[in-house]
Motif scaffolding. Sequence first.
Motif, PDB file in Angstrom:
ATOM      1  N   LYS A  10       0.854  -1.180   0.000  1.00  0.00           N
ATOM      2  CA  LYS A  10       0.000   0.000   0.000  1.00  0.00           C
ATOM      3  C   LYS A  10       0.890   1.229   0.000  1.00  0.00           C
ATOM      4  O   LYS A  10       1.880   1.287   0.724  1.00  0.00           O
ATOM      5  CB  LYS A  10      -0.882   0.037   1.253  1.00  0.00           C
ATOM      6  CG  LYS A  10      -1.957  -1.017   1.268  1.00  0.00           C
ATOM      7  CD  LYS A  10      -2.830  -0.851   2.494  1.00  0.00           C
ATOM      8  CE  LYS A  10      -3.905  -1.914   2.534  1.00  0.00           C
ATOM      9  NZ  LYS A  10      -4.820  -1.725   3.674  1.00  0.00           N
ATOM     10  N   VAL A  11       0.534   2.174  -0.836  1.00  0.00           N
ATOM     11  CA  VAL A  11       1.205   3.468  -0.865  1.00  0.00           C
ATOM     12  C   VAL A  11       0.123   4.541  -0.908  1.00  0.00           C
ATOM     13  O   VAL A  11      -1.029   4.266  -1.265  1.00  0.00           O
ATOM     14  CB  VAL A  11       2.157   3.617  -2.077  1.00  0.00           C
ATOM     15  CG1 VAL A  11       3.311   2.621  -2.003  1.00  0.00           C
ATOM     16  CG2 VAL A  11       1.422   3.478  -3.381  1.00  0.00           C
ATOM     17  N   LYS A  13      -2.063   7.687  -2.247  1.00  0.00           N
ATOM     18  CA  LYS A  13      -2.526   8.056  -3.592  1.00  0.00           C
ATOM     19  C   LYS A  13      -1.552   9.028  -4.230  1.00  0.00           C
ATOM     20  O   LYS A  13      -1.292   8.967  -5.429  1.00  0.00           O
ATOM     21  CB  LYS A  13      -3.924   8.664  -3.526  1.00  0.00           C
ATOM     22  CG  LYS A  13      -4.991   7.642  -3.252  1.00  0.00           C
ATOM     23  CD  LYS A  13      -6.372   8.271  -3.269  1.00  0.00           C
ATOM     24  CE  LYS A  13      -7.431   7.218  -2.970  1.00  0.00           C
ATOM     25  NZ  LYS A  13      -8.784   7.744  -3.060  1.00  0.00           N
ATOM     26  N   THR A  15       1.737   9.224  -3.778  1.00  0.00           N
ATOM     27  CA  THR A  15       2.906   8.488  -4.259  1.00  0.00           C
ATOM     28  C   THR A  15       2.569   7.714  -5.524  1.00  0.00           C
ATOM     29  O   THR A  15       3.342   7.703  -6.482  1.00  0.00           O
ATOM     30  CB  THR A  15       3.428   7.543  -3.160  1.00  0.00           C
ATOM     31  OG1 THR A  15       3.830   8.314  -2.034  1.00  0.00           O
ATOM     32  CG2 THR A  15       4.600   6.707  -3.645  1.00  0.00           C
ATOM     33  N   ASP A  16       1.411   7.066  -5.543  1.00  0.00           N
ATOM     34  CA  ASP A  16       0.985   6.308  -6.710  1.00  0.00           C
ATOM     35  C   ASP A  16       0.896   7.212  -7.931  1.00  0.00           C
ATOM     36  O   ASP A  16       1.434   6.888  -8.996  1.00  0.00           O
ATOM     37  CB  ASP A  16      -0.368   5.646  -6.436  1.00  0.00           C
ATOM     38  CG  ASP A  16      -0.870   4.854  -7.630  1.00  0.00           C
ATOM     39  OD1 ASP A  16      -0.183   3.882  -8.035  1.00  0.00           O
ATOM     40  OD2 ASP A  16      -1.936   5.214  -8.165  1.00  0.00           O
ATOM     41  N   ARG A  20       3.335   6.901 -11.178  1.00  0.00           N
ATOM     42  CA  ARG A  20       2.728   6.557 -12.468  1.00  0.00           C
ATOM     43  C   ARG A  20       2.896   7.694 -13.485  1.00  0.00           C
ATOM     44  O   ARG A  20       3.116   7.460 -14.669  1.00  0.00           O
ATOM     45  CB  ARG A  20       1.271   6.178 -12.288  1.00  0.00           C
ATOM     46  CG  ARG A  20       1.127   4.822 -11.576  1.00  0.00           C
ATOM     47  CD  ARG A  20      -0.328   4.423 -11.402  1.00  0.00           C
ATOM     48  NE  ARG A  20      -0.456   3.256 -10.550  1.00  0.00           N
ATOM     49  CZ  ARG A  20      -0.330   2.002 -10.972  1.00  0.00           C
ATOM     50  NH1 ARG A  20      -0.072   1.750 -12.237  1.00  0.00           N
ATOM     51  NH2 ARG A  20      -0.476   0.999 -10.125  1.00  0.00           N
ATOM     52  N   LEU A  33       6.412  -0.756 -13.698  1.00  0.00           N
ATOM     53  CA  LEU A  33       6.192  -0.400 -12.297  1.00  0.00           C
ATOM     54  C   LEU A  33       6.918  -1.395 -11.396  1.00  0.00           C
ATOM     55  O   LEU A  33       7.641  -1.008 -10.471  1.00  0.00           O
ATOM     56  CB  LEU A  33       4.700  -0.362 -11.965  1.00  0.00           C
ATOM     57  CG  LEU A  33       4.328  -0.095 -10.505  1.00  0.00           C
ATOM     58  CD1 LEU A  33       4.853   1.259 -10.045  1.00  0.00           C
ATOM     59  CD2 LEU A  33       2.814  -0.163 -10.332  1.00  0.00           C
TER      60      LEU A  33
END
Length: 94
Positions: A10-11, A13, A15-16, A20, A33
């Motif tokens: 889990k990271v 939002k 960081t995601d 990305r 990824l």
Amino acid sequence: MEEAVRWNIKVSKETDLALRTFLGAQGAKKGDLSKFIEEAVRWRVFHRSVQNIKERNADTDPDELQRIIDGAVTEVRAERSAKRKANQARNGRA
């Protein structure tokens, strides 16, 4: 790549999205990824290992430390040279 294992992580939002977006700007493809995360983990483990070694040797005399390093390098070079010569002899090259 070696046999892969699946991680559930889990990271945030933020960081995601940042990762990305970064990968997308680099023209990322499927699997990039995972490759990015693996490289980051390897780098972090290496960095931490180096820091631990530095801390462990902080009180070591620099000249003694250099002698230890030089001895290790000499030993590894001798081993590689012996292996290379053995391979050349085995393959009919001298």
